[in-house]
Write an enzyme that holds these catalytic residues in place. Structure first.
Site, PDB file in Angstrom:
ATOM      1  CB  CYS A  12      -0.912  -0.011   1.220  1.00 20.83           C
ATOM      2  SG  CYS A  12      -1.848   1.527   1.435  1.00 20.83           S
ATOM      3  CG  ASP A  51      -2.022  -4.008  -1.009  1.00 20.55           C
ATOM      4  OD1 ASP A  51      -2.709  -4.101   0.026  1.00 20.55           O
ATOM      5  OD2 ASP A  51      -1.691  -2.912  -1.503  1.00 20.55           O
TER       6      ASP A  51
END
EC number: 1.7.1.13
Length: 276
Positions: free
Chosen positions: A184, A191
């Site tokens: 992120c 992620d």
């Protein structure tokens, strides 16, 4: 960090508001990230959609009895804005103590608010748990390349120079990997995702593709822009007749994001994978 994201609720402590508050939605313009890739709204070489799945949707009936459901949101890939994910979650939480007479009223409210934030009509589908219970999990199409032997020495940026192909062979194939990871750009949280590449063009070297996917491992960017970067890098290399890049990311905060970019008409089954 995306400059607009600095002002979003992501990465900050937030008050959880339990009554309907559409102002919680925080749109972020796609234009800056498109510009990083040399694109504008008028020059996008793909069509597509961002599928968001919400597993924590709840509201009240007029009697005060709660309802729970699962929602699917379809945000056009050419919409002026994405919706920052934490603000999306906070907005959905604001429905928790709000009474709606019918599920259709909930759907209409979501469509109006999300379309306003995205700057283009957003599709909304609300499903009961019983609708979904029998579906199971999906498998990705084509060959999984994750068992190939590769040597990796750098993870800090995507490395399109790793990609190679055989221009003497024109093929059509689907391949996929579950080793996609990026971070992120606001919180640096990981992620995790799976990615599918479908194309007709010069034969892509599978080991080079896997090494390229792994090179995203410490890269900081939003889900949508990672998929767009992969699409563009493959398009430059392969010069394909057709190309689709589709990623499905692991959920966070009850939401998962699944960007789809393609030269072809949208044709995708929004079904969750084992990690979703």
């Amino acid at each position: 960090m995306h400059p607009a994201a600095e002002h979003s609720p992501l990465g900050k402590s937030s008050e959880y508001i339990a009554t309907y508050t559409p102002s919680l939605l925080f749109p972020i313009s796609r234009a800056a990230k498109w510009a990083e890739l040399g694109l504008t709204a008028q020059t996008l070489p793909y069509q597509g959609v961002d599928f968001w799945n919400c597993y924590e949707l709840s509201w009240l009936l007029p009697s005060g009895k709660p309802v729970v459901a699962i929602a699917e949101f379809s945000i056009p890939a050419d919409s002026p804005n994405i919706i920052e994910s934490k603000s999306f979650k906070l907005y959905l939480n604001s429905l928790n103590q709000t009474a709606f007479a019918t599920v259709e009223q909930v759907q209409t409210t979501l469509e109006q608010d999300l379309s306003t934030a995205a700057g283009k009509p957003v599709g909304v589908r609300i499903r009961s748990l019983s609708d979904i219970e029998g579906e199971g999990v999906a498998t990705l199409p084509g060959v999984c390349i994750d068992d190939l032997d590769i040597t990796v020495s750098s993870y800090d940026r995507p490395q399109p120079e790793l990609l190679c192909c055989d221009e003497s062979q024109i093929i059509e194939e689907s391949v996929h990997s579950h080793l996609l990871k990026s971070n992120c750009p606001v919180t640096s949280q990981p992620d995790w995702g799976s990615v599918v590449v479908e194309y007709r063009g010069a034969a892509l070297d599978h080991s080079s593709l896997l090494a390229y996917i792994v090179s995203f491992r410490q890269h900081s960017d939003f889900h949508e822009q990672c998929v767009e970067r992969i699409f563009l890098d493959l398009q430059r290399l392969l010069k394909p007749e057709k190309l689709t890049v589709y990623a499905r990311y692991v959920r966070r905060g009850g939401l998962d994001i699944n960007p789809y970019r393609s030269t072809e008409t949208l044709d995708v089954n929004n079904r969750r994978l084992a990690r979703q």
